[in-house]
Write a protein that holds these residues in place. Structure first.
Motif, short mmCIF file in Angstrom:
data_model
loop_
_atom_site.label_atom_id
_atom_site.label_comp_id
_atom_site.label_asym_id
_atom_site.label_seq_id
_atom_site.Cartn_x
_atom_site.Cartn_y
_atom_site.Cartn_z
N GLY A 1 0.80 -1.21 0.00
CA GLY A 1 0.00 0.00 0.00
C GLY A 1 0.84 1.26 0.00
O GLY A 1 0.46 2.26 0.62
N LEU A 2 1.97 1.24 -0.70
CA LEU A 2 2.84 2.40 -0.76
C LEU A 2 2.27 3.45 -1.71
O LEU A 2 1.48 3.14 -2.60
CB LEU A 2 4.24 1.98 -1.22
N GLY A 3 2.69 4.68 -1.52
CA GLY A 3 2.22 5.76 -2.37
C GLY A 3 2.81 5.71 -3.76
O GLY A 3 3.77 4.98 -4.03
N ASP A 4 2.25 6.50 -4.64
CA ASP A 4 2.73 6.53 -6.03
C ASP A 4 4.16 7.04 -6.13
O ASP A 4 4.88 6.72 -7.08
CB ASP A 4 1.81 7.41 -6.88
N ASP A 5 4.59 7.87 -5.17
CA ASP A 5 5.94 8.42 -5.20
C ASP A 5 6.91 7.62 -4.33
O ASP A 5 8.00 8.10 -4.01
CB ASP A 5 5.92 9.88 -4.72
N ALA A 6 6.54 6.39 -3.96
CA ALA A 6 7.40 5.56 -3.11
C ALA A 6 8.68 5.21 -3.85
O ALA A 6 8.70 5.00 -5.06
CB ALA A 6 6.67 4.29 -2.70
N THR A 7 9.77 5.15 -3.10
CA THR A 7 11.07 4.83 -3.66
C THR A 7 11.53 3.46 -3.18
O THR A 7 10.88 2.81 -2.34
CB THR A 7 12.11 5.89 -3.26
N LEU A 8 12.69 3.05 -3.70
CA LEU A 8 13.24 1.76 -3.31
C LEU A 8 13.59 1.74 -1.82
O LEU A 8 13.51 0.68 -1.18
CB LEU A 8 14.47 1.45 -4.16
N ARG A 9 13.97 2.87 -1.28
CA ARG A 9 14.27 2.93 0.15
C ARG A 9 13.03 2.59 0.98
O ARG A 9 13.13 1.90 2.01
CB ARG A 9 14.79 4.32 0.53
#
Length: 360
Positions: A273-281
């Motif tokens: 459920g991560l956001g659209d701007d989620a990164t690999l970190r």
């Protein structure tokens, strides 16, 4: 409702008729298939999203099980912890983990310095040898191999608990579901990182061999001593938390510029459920939280008897992040077991979960 006499008459007249007229029989088959298709389609439209087969990019499919949802405070509060050995079985489990860790480090070429990870020493300086420089390629090799093995214990434990329930003709008391969801969670880790690298034939061969050897050894060990096996997994998850913590430290210290601001794979965004701007970190953080969760669950199972109920309620599982959260989680487990008729004194006698002075 048709009477038995009417039903027999229909079978007596209809079946020979269909046998003499193949065209009519084929039409009846097509009609039945049409009704079946419409029924399945209407059922799929009303199906719960939790039981739905969701398809990710490039045809990868995954069944979405219940799994913990963490707050930002929990994700960023994961700590490296170690449970001290208190019995001979604990020592056997820890020794096995250390031997396996050495073999695994050797197979994946893993060498790491804590000073390099923290940024105190530059990886290209004379103080840090080349063997300590972990590149994105080396990290992915290690992580993919790790996750291909990490999904085995939960499946073995779940299968053994299932078969035991069938043998003794008693309920499993809920522990089976948690172990299977743990195996699924580890598999989702693997599928996430496979979006970033596709192993070649050599690595695939090593995975097959490693899985075959480990599965059979763990299965035989679980039949002998489930407690020792859960303690082994608890210690193994401690090492996994260390690995991901060092990987995040490398990323924050600028040692992995190729991964800076790298977008999270789509499969990870949907699963956690991560956001659209989620990164690999962000992906590394939630994966580390999962490993901390498994660490706590398996150490707790190692303190339970085979007939004790599952102290972890599916879908409400919390992670052992630190002393405060562990204390809160212990209270939740006590409440859950007390509802099933167990006395608080029994819990304390069994020593369920971590005590504050057990973790360093």
């Amino acid at each position: 409702m048709l009477s038995s006499t009417t039903a027999r008459a229909l079978r007596t007249r209809t079946i020979p008729l269909l046998a003499r007229q193949p065209g009519l029989f084929a039409s009846t088959q097509r009609l039945g298939a049409t009704f079946a298709y419409r029924y399945v389609a209407s059922s799929s439209a009303n199906r719960s999203p939790h039981s739905e087969l969701r398809t990710s990019t490039e045809g990868i499919s995954e069944y979405i099980w219940h799994h913990p949802v963490y707050t930002d405070e929990q994700i960023n509060g994961v700590k490296i912890m170690h449970r001290e050995c208190k019995s001979w079985s604990d020592k056997v489990a820890l020794t096995a983990v250390r031997v396996m860790r050495w073999c695994f480090d050797f197979a994946t070429g893993y060498k790491h310095s804590a000073d390099v990870a923290s940024g105190k020493v530059d990886a290209s300086s004379a103080q840090a040898t080349q063997q300590f420089a972990m590149t994105p390629e080396k990290w992915l090799i290690r992580i993919i191999f790790l996750e291909s093995i990490a999904g085995v214990p939960g499946m073995v434990g779940g299968a053994c608990r299932h078969l035991r329930s069938l043998r003794v003709l008693k309920p499993d008391n809920g522990r089976l579901e948690t172990l299977l969801s743990e195996a699924e969670n580890e598999r989702m880790h693997l599928l996430t990182f496979l979006e970033m690298r596709h192993p070649g034939w050599f690595m695939r061969t090593m995975i097959i061999l490693g899985q075959g050897v480990f599965y059979n050894l763990f299965f035989a060990s679980y039949l002998v001593s489930p407690r020792t096996c859960h303690r082994f997994v608890g210690f193994l998850e401690e090492e996994a938390v260390i690995t991901y913590t060092r990987c995040i430290a490398d990323l924050d210290a600028g040692k992995l510029p190729a991964w800076k601001d790298h977008p999270a794979p789509e499969i990870a965004k949907r699963y956690w459920g991560l956001g659209d701007d989620a990164t690999l970190r962000d992906v590394f953080l939630v994966v580390r939280a999962d490993e901390a969760n498994h660490r706590h669950v398996n150490h707790s199972y190692a303190n339970l008897g085979p007939d004790d109920p599952n102290p972890f309620r599916e879908g409400e599982l919390k992670t052992g992040l630190g002393e405060d959260v562990v204390a809160e989680m212990d209270m939740d487990r006590e409440a859950g077991i007390l509802k099933r008729g167990h006395a608080r004194a029994d819990l304390k006698d069994k020593g369920i979960g971590f005590e504050k002075n057990e973790m360093k």
